[in-house]
Write a protein that holds these residues in place. Structure first.
Motif, PDB file in Angstrom:
ATOM      1  N   LEU A   1       8.268   4.479  -9.941  1.00  0.00           N
ATOM      2  CA  LEU A   1       9.559   4.675 -10.604  1.00  0.00           C
ATOM      3  C   LEU A   1      10.673   4.237  -9.657  1.00  0.00           C
ATOM      4  CD1 LEU A   1       8.916   8.220 -12.143  1.00  0.00           C
ATOM      5  CD2 LEU A   1       8.357   5.977 -13.104  1.00  0.00           C
ATOM      6  N   LEU A   2      11.429   3.231 -10.085  1.00  0.00           N
ATOM      7  CA  LEU A   2      12.453   2.641  -9.214  1.00  0.00           C
ATOM      8  C   LEU A   2      13.770   3.399  -9.394  1.00  0.00           C
ATOM      9  CD1 LEU A   2      11.527  -1.105  -9.807  1.00  0.00           C
ATOM     10  CD2 LEU A   2      10.675   0.484  -8.073  1.00  0.00           C
ATOM     11  N   VAL A   3      13.900   4.449  -8.596  1.00  0.00           N
ATOM     12  CA  VAL A   3      15.061   5.339  -8.696  1.00  0.00           C
ATOM     13  C   VAL A   3      16.304   4.693  -8.097  1.00  0.00           C
ATOM     14  CG1 VAL A   3      16.007   7.561  -7.939  1.00  0.00           C
ATOM     15  CG2 VAL A   3      13.630   7.408  -8.699  1.00  0.00           C
TER      16      VAL A   3
ATOM     17  N   SER B   1      14.096  -6.837  -3.885  1.00  0.00           N
ATOM     18  CA  SER B   1      15.024  -5.711  -3.680  1.00  0.00           C
ATOM     19  C   SER B   1      14.816  -4.611  -4.726  1.00  0.00           C
ATOM     20  CB  SER B   1      16.477  -6.190  -3.730  1.00  0.00           C
ATOM     21  OG  SER B   1      16.720  -7.109  -2.709  1.00  0.00           O
ATOM     22  N   SER B   2      13.554  -4.399  -5.107  1.00  0.00           N
ATOM     23  CA  SER B   2      13.283  -3.366  -6.110  1.00  0.00           C
ATOM     24  C   SER B   2      13.092  -2.001  -5.470  1.00  0.00           C
ATOM     25  CB  SER B   2      12.029  -3.728  -6.909  1.00  0.00           C
ATOM     26  OG  SER B   2      10.903  -3.758  -6.071  1.00  0.00           O
ATOM     27  N   GLY B   3      13.235  -1.948  -4.141  1.00  0.00           N
ATOM     28  CA  GLY B   3      13.061  -0.671  -3.474  1.00  0.00           C
ATOM     29  C   GLY B   3      11.628  -0.404  -3.086  1.00  0.00           C
ATOM     30  N   ILE B   4      10.729  -1.367  -3.315  1.00  0.00           N
ATOM     31  CA  ILE B   4       9.351  -1.244  -2.836  1.00  0.00           C
ATOM     32  C   ILE B   4       9.289  -1.951  -1.492  1.00  0.00           C
ATOM     33  CG2 ILE B   4       6.944  -1.875  -3.245  1.00  0.00           C
ATOM     34  CD1 ILE B   4       7.569  -1.851  -6.202  1.00  0.00           C
ATOM     35  N   ALA B   5       8.747  -1.262  -0.490  1.00  0.00           N
ATOM     36  CA  ALA B   5       8.666  -1.858   0.843  1.00  0.00           C
ATOM     37  C   ALA B   5       7.804  -3.116   0.778  1.00  0.00           C
ATOM     38  CB  ALA B   5       8.065  -0.854   1.821  1.00  0.00           C
TER      39      ALA B   5
ATOM     40  N   ASN C   1      12.343   6.196  -4.245  1.00  0.00           N
ATOM     41  CA  ASN C   1      11.448   5.910  -5.364  1.00  0.00           C
ATOM     42  C   ASN C   1      10.252   6.855  -5.390  1.00  0.00           C
ATOM     43  OD1 ASN C   1      13.117   3.770  -6.073  1.00  0.00           O
ATOM     44  ND2 ASN C   1      12.046   2.373  -4.704  1.00  0.00           N
ATOM     45  N   VAL C   2       9.704   7.045  -6.585  1.00  0.00           N
ATOM     46  CA  VAL C   2       8.597   7.982  -6.775  1.00  0.00           C
ATOM     47  C   VAL C   2       7.357   7.221  -7.241  1.00  0.00           C
ATOM     48  CG1 VAL C   2       7.795  10.056  -7.984  1.00  0.00           C
ATOM     49  CG2 VAL C   2      10.237   9.805  -7.411  1.00  0.00           C
ATOM     50  N   HIS C   3       6.233   7.442  -6.541  1.00  0.00           N
ATOM     51  CA  HIS C   3       4.940   6.919  -6.977  1.00  0.00           C
ATOM     52  C   HIS C   3       4.244   8.017  -7.775  1.00  0.00           C
ATOM     53  CE1 HIS C   3       4.578   3.235  -4.313  1.00  0.00           C
ATOM     54  NE2 HIS C   3       5.657   3.836  -3.825  1.00  0.00           N
ATOM     55  N   VAL C   4       4.013   7.766  -9.056  1.00  0.00           N
ATOM     56  CA  VAL C   4       3.329   8.730  -9.922  1.00  0.00           C
ATOM     57  C   VAL C   4       1.847   8.368  -9.928  1.00  0.00           C
ATOM     58  CG1 VAL C   4       3.246   9.785 -12.203  1.00  0.00           C
ATOM     59  CG2 VAL C   4       5.415   8.876 -11.332  1.00  0.00           C
ATOM     60  N   LEU C   5       1.022   9.276  -9.417  1.00  0.00           N
ATOM     61  CA  LEU C   5      -0.418   9.026  -9.269  1.00  0.00           C
ATOM     62  C   LEU C   5      -1.199   9.824 -10.303  1.00  0.00           C
ATOM     63  CD1 LEU C   5      -0.643   9.343  -5.368  1.00  0.00           C
ATOM     64  CD2 LEU C   5      -0.383   7.242  -6.692  1.00  0.00           C
ATOM     65  N   TYR C   6      -2.219   9.180 -10.903  1.00  0.00           N
ATOM     66  CA  TYR C   6      -3.007   9.875 -11.926  1.00  0.00           C
ATOM     67  C   TYR C   6      -4.315   9.125 -12.178  1.00  0.00           C
ATOM     68  CZ  TYR C   6      -0.377   6.389 -14.701  1.00  0.00           C
ATOM     69  OH  TYR C   6       0.199   5.237 -15.164  1.00  0.00           O
ATOM     70  N   PRO C   7      -5.354   9.844 -12.655  1.00  0.00           N
ATOM     71  CA  PRO C   7      -6.643   9.208 -12.937  1.00  0.00           C
ATOM     72  C   PRO C   7      -6.556   8.254 -14.129  1.00  0.00           C
ATOM     73  CG  PRO C   7      -6.845  11.607 -12.856  1.00  0.00           C
ATOM     74  CD  PRO C   7      -5.390  11.285 -12.899  1.00  0.00           C
ATOM     75  N   GLU C   8      -7.490   7.311 -14.167  1.00  0.00           N
ATOM     76  CA  GLU C   8      -7.508   6.302 -15.231  1.00  0.00           C
ATOM     77  C   GLU C   8      -7.671   6.928 -16.616  1.00  0.00           C
ATOM     78  OE1 GLU C   8      -9.689   1.984 -15.818  1.00  0.00           O
ATOM     79  OE2 GLU C   8     -10.909   3.665 -15.138  1.00  0.00           O
ATOM     80  N   ASN C   9      -8.383   8.061 -16.707  1.00  0.00           N
ATOM     81  CA  ASN C   9      -8.695   8.628 -18.031  1.00  0.00           C
ATOM     82  C   ASN C   9      -7.522   9.348 -18.692  1.00  0.00           C
ATOM     83  OD1 ASN C   9      -8.624  10.949 -16.512  1.00  0.00           O
ATOM     84  ND2 ASN C   9     -10.700  11.626 -16.983  1.00  0.00           N
TER      85      ASN C   9
ATOM     86  N   ASN D   1       0.855  -1.197   0.000  1.00  0.00           N
ATOM     87  CA  ASN D   1       0.000   0.000   0.000  1.00  0.00           C
ATOM     88  C   ASN D   1       0.882   1.235   0.000  1.00  0.00           C
ATOM     89  OD1 ASN D   1       0.168   1.247   2.909  1.00  0.00           O
ATOM     90  ND2 ASN D   1      -0.134  -0.944   3.293  1.00  0.00           N
ATOM     91  N   ILE D   2       0.320   2.337  -0.424  1.00  0.00           N
ATOM     92  CA  ILE D   2       1.075   3.592  -0.429  1.00  0.00           C
ATOM     93  C   ILE D   2       0.285   4.635   0.348  1.00  0.00           C
ATOM     94  CG2 ILE D   2       0.157   4.146  -2.742  1.00  0.00           C
ATOM     95  CD1 ILE D   2       3.530   5.356  -1.204  1.00  0.00           C
TER      96      ILE D   2
END
Length: 360
Positions: free
Chosen positions: A212-214, A120-124, A318-326, A28-29
């Motif tokens: 984005l796996l920085v 080990s992709s940097g995602i918790a 790492n950066v989570h890029v959030l955006y609507p489905e449309n 989860n984020i």
């Protein structure tokens, strides 16, 4: 109000010699961040998170009756191979939950776990991993005590997961989850996560999260150490007042569908989290130069195109890029054209809002 003692179960009416269960639990984020905790994994402020769909842990728990009930006994496999370096964390978790699950010492456990996202992709993975283990333990408890209700089953699973990793309690139930007491969230608790109580606006249905796996390396400062540094932090009290206010705002935003205000709260929360790290004693930085490049590119793209893309950050680079489905097509093109070059080995993961644990 529910207390810890409500999760102590002693009425085990069924005897079981062996069995197994398999569950998946998502990562989860957090949109409203929790940073700082009290004893026994109690959060210093409430938080709110999107449950993810594709980034998850799949865990099979096998159990067989044993004669020696004096100690915990378990084997841990990760992607089919023994994972000795993770065993101390599992041992500590089992010791923490012993009061609530005394039956565990009666069984030898085999925990076989894997992630759908790169290791080990940097995602918790602690959130999804501990949630998956907790829900499997509750499957065993349900076998031993069939009378427990579904509500208790999932509530206790969240309660147990929290004792393994605080944010894991937000990975059990729901597409949006609140953890921590808040006067506008009915039945909210510091002990477990609760599903967002009202209907969310269609603008937030199937909301997208491209990760984005920085930097995939180990963090210089662990989240546990970071949480502890909030105890004497010069701005901690102000932060603990700010978070509930932001949760109130984002609750209203999720109900009314105002994406512009959503962006302001979410990005502010992400930067506030890292501001707490920058101003703790000792201070530390988990963002990398490429993290900052990405944030600036997102701001520039949003200003230029008016496409409502925003970011959030976890306790890392790492950066989570959030955006609507449309706006998937335009946003993914932007990510490929302008952001992938800042990712380690060009790696990124496409995800979206999901719905919690699933039995397999």
């Amino acid at each position: 109000m529910i207390s810890e003692t409500d999760f102590i179960t002693n009425n085990y009416s069924i005897k079981i010699n062996q069995g197994s269960s398999t569950w998946s639990a998502p990562s989860n984020i957090a949109l409203v961040k929790y940073w700082g905790k009290k004893q026994d994994q109690i959060p210093a402020n409430p938080s709110l998170s999107f449950t993810l769909k594709n980034c998850k842990t799949i865990t099979k728990l096998s159990y067989s009756k044993k004669e020696d009930t004096g100690n915990f006994s378990f084997d841990l496999l990760f992607e089919g191979k023994p994972k000795e370096d993770f065993k101390p964390k599992i041992q500590k978790f089992l010791e923490r939950i012993e009061t609530y699950c005394p039956y565990l010492k009666n069984y030898h456990l085999t925990i076989d776990t894997e992630n759908t996202f790169p290791h080990s992709s940097g995602i918790a993975s602690s959130a999804s991993g501990m949630a998956a283990l907790a829900i499997n333990i509750m499957s065993l408890e349900k076998e031993l005590c069939p009378s427990i209700t579904d509500e208790f089953f999932y509530q206790k699973a969240s309660f147990l997961a929290r004792l393994g990793s605080g944010s894991a309690c937000r990975s059990i139930n729901g597409n949006i989850v609140v953890w921590g007491t808040h006067n506008e969230i009915p039945r909210s608790s510091n002990l477990f996560g609760v599903e967002f109580p009202t209907q969310i606006h269609p603008n937030f249905n199937n909301y997208q999260d491209t990760i984005l796996l920085v930097d995939k390396g180990e963090k210089q400062v662990s989240s546990s150490v970071g949480h502890d540094l909030m105890h004497n932090h010069p701005f901690a009290e102000q932060r603990f007042l700010q978070a509930p206010q932001n949760l109130s705002r984002i609750k209203s935003i999720l109900e009314t569908g105002n994406i512009e205000d959503f962006i302001k709260i979410v990005e502010s929360e992400a930067l506030t989290l890292h501001a707490m790290m920058l101003t703790s004693i000792p201070y530390f930085i988990l963002m990398k130069p490429n993290t900052l490049e990405i944030l600036n590119k997102i701001w520039e793209f949003r200003n230029r195109t008016k496409i409502p893309v925003c970011f959030t950050l976890d306790a890392g680079a790492n950066v989570h890029v959030l955006y609507p489905e449309n706006v998937i097509v335009e946003t993914l093109q932007f990510i490929k054209d302008e952001l992938v070059g800042y990712c380690q080995n060009g790696q990124y993961i496409c995800d979206e809002i999901g719905f919690g644990v699933q039995k397999l």
